[in-house]
Design a protein around this motif. Structure first.
Motif, PDB file in Angstrom:
ATOM      1  N   ASN A   1       0.862  -1.186   0.000  1.00 26.77           N
ATOM      2  CA  ASN A   1       0.000   0.000   0.000  1.00 26.77           C
ATOM      3  C   ASN A   1       0.899   1.238   0.000  1.00 26.77           C
ATOM      4  OD1 ASN A   1      -1.827   2.113   0.525  1.00 26.77           O
ATOM      5  ND2 ASN A   1      -3.172   0.766   1.689  1.00 26.77           N
ATOM      6  N   VAL A   2       1.186   1.735  -1.210  1.00 26.67           N
ATOM      7  CA  VAL A   2       2.132   2.839  -1.353  1.00 26.67           C
ATOM      8  C   VAL A   2       1.610   4.102  -0.677  1.00 26.67           C
ATOM      9  CG1 VAL A   2       3.354   4.305  -3.002  1.00 26.67           C
ATOM     10  CG2 VAL A   2       3.027   1.870  -3.490  1.00 26.67           C
ATOM     11  N   LEU A   3       0.300   4.355  -0.798  1.00 21.59           N
ATOM     12  CA  LEU A   3      -0.267   5.559  -0.204  1.00 21.59           C
ATOM     13  C   LEU A   3      -0.080   5.564   1.308  1.00 21.59           C
ATOM     14  CD1 LEU A   3      -1.847   8.174  -0.729  1.00 21.59           C
ATOM     15  CD2 LEU A   3      -3.957   6.855  -0.441  1.00 21.59           C
ATOM     16  N   TRP A   4      -0.381   4.430   1.956  1.00 24.41           N
ATOM     17  CA  TRP A   4      -0.218   4.338   3.407  1.00 24.41           C
ATOM     18  C   TRP A   4       1.254   4.405   3.795  1.00 24.41           C
ATOM     19  CZ3 TRP A   4      -2.613   5.029   7.746  1.00 24.41           C
ATOM     20  CH2 TRP A   4      -2.102   4.479   8.927  1.00 24.41           C
ATOM     21  N   PHE A   5       2.110   3.798   3.009  1.00 22.22           N
ATOM     22  CA  PHE A   5       3.545   3.825   3.290  1.00 22.22           C
ATOM     23  C   PHE A   5       4.079   5.250   3.234  1.00 22.22           C
ATOM     24  CE2 PHE A   5       7.867   3.932   1.543  1.00 22.22           C
ATOM     25  CZ  PHE A   5       8.556   3.262   2.532  1.00 22.22           C
ATOM     26  N   GLU A   6       3.722   5.981   2.194  1.00 15.30           N
ATOM     27  CA  GLU A   6       4.197   7.359   2.066  1.00 15.30           C
ATOM     28  C   GLU A   6       3.644   8.234   3.179  1.00 15.30           C
ATOM     29  OE1 GLU A   6       3.110   8.560  -1.854  1.00 15.30           O
ATOM     30  OE2 GLU A   6       4.893   7.677  -2.772  1.00 15.30           O
ATOM     31  N   TYR A   7       2.400   7.977   3.568  1.00 15.75           N
ATOM     32  CA  TYR A   7       1.801   8.760   4.648  1.00 15.75           C
ATOM     33  C   TYR A   7       2.539   8.533   5.965  1.00 15.75           C
ATOM     34  CZ  TYR A   7      -1.471   9.960   8.377  1.00 15.75           C
ATOM     35  OH  TYR A   7      -2.026  10.465   9.518  1.00 15.75           O
ATOM     36  N   THR A   8       2.793   7.271   6.317  1.00 14.67           N
ATOM     37  CA  THR A   8       3.442   6.959   7.589  1.00 14.67           C
ATOM     38  C   THR A   8       4.895   7.450   7.610  1.00 14.67           C
ATOM     39  OG1 THR A   8       3.969   4.738   6.734  1.00 14.67           O
ATOM     40  CG2 THR A   8       1.967   4.985   8.068  1.00 14.67           C
ATOM     41  N   VAL A   9       5.604   7.278   6.493  1.00 12.13           N
ATOM     42  CA  VAL A   9       6.997   7.730   6.446  1.00 12.13           C
ATOM     43  C   VAL A   9       7.071   9.250   6.551  1.00 12.13           C
ATOM     44  CG1 VAL A   9       9.031   7.911   4.963  1.00 12.13           C
ATOM     45  CG2 VAL A   9       7.824   5.729   5.164  1.00 12.13           C
ATOM     46  N   THR A  10       6.202   9.949   5.816  1.00 11.21           N
ATOM     47  CA  THR A  10       6.201  11.405   5.867  1.00 11.21           C
ATOM     48  C   THR A  10       5.832  11.914   7.256  1.00 11.21           C
ATOM     49  OG1 THR A  10       5.573  11.490   3.538  1.00 11.21           O
ATOM     50  CG2 THR A  10       5.245  13.486   4.819  1.00 11.21           C
ATOM     51  N   ARG A  11       4.827  11.290   7.869  1.00 16.73           N
ATOM     52  CA  ARG A  11       4.413  11.711   9.210  1.00 16.73           C
ATOM     53  C   ARG A  11       5.505  11.458  10.232  1.00 16.73           C
ATOM     54  NH1 ARG A  11      -0.999   9.591  12.456  1.00 16.73           N
ATOM     55  NH2 ARG A  11      -0.755  10.959  14.264  1.00 16.73           N
ATOM     56  N   SER A  12       6.170  10.292  10.124  1.00 15.46           N
ATOM     57  CA  SER A  12       7.244   9.965  11.057  1.00 15.46           C
ATOM     58  C   SER A  12       8.417  10.930  10.903  1.00 15.46           C
ATOM     59  CB  SER A  12       7.710   8.527  10.819  1.00 15.46           C
ATOM     60  OG  SER A  12       8.811   8.209  11.637  1.00 15.46           O
ATOM     61  N   GLU A  13       8.769  11.244   9.661  1.00 17.65           N
ATOM     62  CA  GLU A  13       9.869  12.170   9.427  1.00 17.65           C
ATOM     63  C   GLU A  13       9.534  13.569   9.943  1.00 17.65           C
ATOM     64  OE1 GLU A  13      13.646  13.389   8.147  1.00 17.65           O
ATOM     65  OE2 GLU A  13      12.750  11.405   8.486  1.00 17.65           O
ATOM     66  N   ALA A  14       8.284  13.995   9.740  1.00 16.22           N
ATOM     67  CA  ALA A  14       7.870  15.308  10.226  1.00 16.22           C
ATOM     68  C   ALA A  14       7.931  15.380  11.743  1.00 16.22           C
ATOM     69  CB  ALA A  14       6.459  15.623   9.736  1.00 16.22           C
ATOM     70  N   MET A  15       7.524  14.305  12.420  1.00 11.33           N
ATOM     71  CA  MET A  15       7.566  14.288  13.889  1.00 11.33           C
ATOM     72  C   MET A  15       9.003  14.264  14.402  1.00 11.33           C
ATOM     73  SD  MET A  15       4.396  11.687  14.716  1.00 11.33           S
ATOM     74  CE  MET A  15       4.642  11.856  16.487  1.00 11.33           C
ATOM     75  N   ASN A  16       9.902  13.578  13.691  1.00 12.57           N
ATOM     76  CA  ASN A  16      11.305  13.525  14.116  1.00 12.57           C
ATOM     77  C   ASN A  16      11.999  14.864  13.940  1.00 12.57           C
ATOM     78  OD1 ASN A  16      11.126  10.814  14.804  1.00 12.57           O
ATOM     79  ND2 ASN A  16      11.765  10.128  12.759  1.00 12.57           N
ATOM     80  N   ARG A  17      11.578  15.608  12.941  1.00  8.59           N
ATOM     81  CA  ARG A  17      12.221  16.886  12.672  1.00  8.59           C
ATOM     82  C   ARG A  17      11.650  18.021  13.528  1.00  8.59           C
ATOM     83  NH1 ARG A  17      15.190  17.663   7.964  1.00  8.59           N
ATOM     84  NH2 ARG A  17      15.501  15.770   6.727  1.00  8.59           N
ATOM     85  N   ARG A  18      10.481  17.830  14.095  1.00 12.32           N
ATOM     86  CA  ARG A  18       9.824  18.902  14.838  1.00 12.32           C
ATOM     87  C   ARG A  18      10.650  19.399  16.027  1.00 12.32           C
ATOM     88  NH1 ARG A  18       3.821  17.547  15.854  1.00 12.32           N
ATOM     89  NH2 ARG A  18       3.958  17.569  13.570  1.00 12.32           N
ATOM     90  N   PRO A  19      11.198  18.526  16.880  1.00  7.41           N
ATOM     91  CA  PRO A  19      12.000  19.047  18.004  1.00  7.41           C
ATOM     92  C   PRO A  19      13.254  19.775  17.544  1.00  7.41           C
ATOM     93  CG  PRO A  19      11.329  16.776  18.376  1.00  7.41           C
ATOM     94  CD  PRO A  19      11.038  17.078  16.943  1.00  7.41           C
ATOM     95  N   LYS A  20      13.828  19.351  16.424  1.00 11.96           N
ATOM     96  CA  LYS A  20      15.049  19.964  15.948  1.00 11.96           C
ATOM     97  C   LYS A  20      14.827  21.402  15.472  1.00 11.96           C
ATOM     98  CE  LYS A  20      16.800  15.475  14.436  1.00 11.96           C
ATOM     99  NZ  LYS A  20      17.302  14.685  13.282  1.00 11.96           N
ATOM    100  N   LEU A  21      13.620  21.668  15.005  1.00  9.89           N
ATOM    101  CA  LEU A  21      13.319  23.002  14.493  1.00  9.89           C
ATOM    102  C   LEU A  21      13.061  23.999  15.599  1.00  9.89           C
ATOM    103  CD1 LEU A  21      11.022  22.070  11.464  1.00  9.89           C
ATOM    104  CD2 LEU A  21      13.435  22.713  11.425  1.00  9.89           C
ATOM    105  N   GLY A  22      12.754  23.494  16.812  1.00 11.52           N
ATOM    106  CA  GLY A  22      12.488  24.391  17.928  1.00 11.52           C
ATOM    107  C   GLY A  22      11.076  24.918  17.883  1.00 11.52           C
ATOM    108  N   PRO A  23      10.616  25.587  18.914  1.00  7.46           N
ATOM    109  CA  PRO A  23       9.234  26.112  18.961  1.00  7.46           C
ATOM    110  C   PRO A  23       9.065  27.242  17.956  1.00  7.46           C
ATOM    111  CG  PRO A  23      10.510  26.917  20.830  1.00  7.46           C
ATOM    112  CD  PRO A  23      11.376  25.899  20.149  1.00  7.46           C
ATOM    113  N   ARG A  24       7.877  27.303  17.398  1.00 10.56           N
ATOM    114  CA  ARG A  24       7.554  28.376  16.466  1.00 10.56           C
ATOM    115  C   ARG A  24       7.263  29.674  17.221  1.00 10.56           C
ATOM    116  NH1 ARG A  24       3.540  25.638  11.927  1.00 10.56           N
ATOM    117  NH2 ARG A  24       5.009  24.072  11.164  1.00 10.56           N
ATOM    118  N   ARG A  25       7.624  30.783  16.627  1.00  9.19           N
ATOM    119  CA  ARG A  25       7.339  32.084  17.236  1.00  9.19           C
ATOM    120  C   ARG A  25       6.295  32.819  16.427  1.00  9.19           C
ATOM    121  NH1 ARG A  25      13.407  34.345  18.766  1.00  9.19           N
ATOM    122  NH2 ARG A  25      13.989  32.614  20.160  1.00  9.19           N
TER     123      ARG A  25
END
Length: 231
Positions: free
Chosen positions: A207-231
């Motif tokens: 299921n390519v659609l589900w795979f791309e969704y989960t990978v994109t969501r996981s990558e976005a969550m991993n990068r969120r702390p690195k970006l710091g809080p939004r102002r």
């Protein structure tokens, strides 16, 4: 063939804006079918867009089947040389042949291949969704086929032959892709030119659609702390 009254009525037809598709003036059904008959063109444009942005080998193979299908239609038209309805009245079509219908052949290739793909390839998809999608695709193919006859671009026999040809090529190309090309996709994806062009193989992902969704969501969550809080 079309009746004499239908042919004479062509003088009152006008075309869809920015296209050369004609429909009877003041005919709402004809106008709707004029837009429906353009779906094969939208499919081709959609495939080019999909390939440019996704660069996935199965999509490229699918598009290759569409090109092959169009080549067969071009050859059949020039072998059979059967005119379209009303060739003397409809001067815009006098230079083209009608047997088999290219629109019907393309849409039936697309629909048959897509139905086989979702029935035999994406088995983990919800069965209800597969049924709904299959019925929708078949309804689309029937609508496009009917539009070609209603708008007097083809006869029923021309549309029928186009549908048979497109369906046959669609079945052949699906199994050829699955049995002959898919095993080669990992090797093709590993070519230097493929890596440079970011061409990828997703044939082993159910299921390519589900795979791309989960990978994109996981990558976005991993990068969120690195970006710091939004102002």
């Amino acid at each position: 063939m079309a009746s004499e009254e239908q042919c004479l009525a062509l003088s009152q037809w006008r075309s869809v804006h920015l296209t050369h598709v004609e429909f009877p003036e003041d005919d709402l059904l004809g106008q709707a079918l004029a837009y429906i008959t353009l779906l094969p063109v939208a499919i081709l444009v959609g495939f080019v867009t999909l390939i440019v942005f996704k660069r996935e080998l199965h999509s490229i193979s699918f598009f290759g089947g569409l090109v092959l299908n169009e080549g067969v239609n071009w050859l059949l038209k020039r072998v059979l040389r059967e005119p379209r309805p009303c060739p003397l009245v409809r001067s815009t079509l006098s230079a083209g042949y009608g047997m088999p219908s290219s629109h019907a052949q393309l849409i039936w290739f697309f629909v048959v291949y897509s139905v086989l793909f979702h029935r035999l390839r994406t088995r983990q998809t919800d069965p209800l969704w597969r049924h709904v999608l299959s019925v929708t695709l078949l309804g689309t193919a029937l609508s496009v086929s009917y539009s070609r006859v209603y708008l007097l671009y083809h006869t029923w026999s021309q549309v029928f032959c186009g549908g048979v040809a497109g369906s046959t090529i669609g079945i052949f190309w699906f199994f050829f892709t699955r049995e002959a090309l898919t095993p080669l996709f990992p090797k093709i994806a590993a070519w230097p030119i493929s890596e440079y062009c970011l061409v990828r193989d997703t044939s082993l992902i159910p299921n390519v659609l589900w795979f791309e969704y989960t990978v994109t969501r996981s990558e976005a969550m991993n990068r969120r702390p690195k970006l710091g809080p939004r102002r």
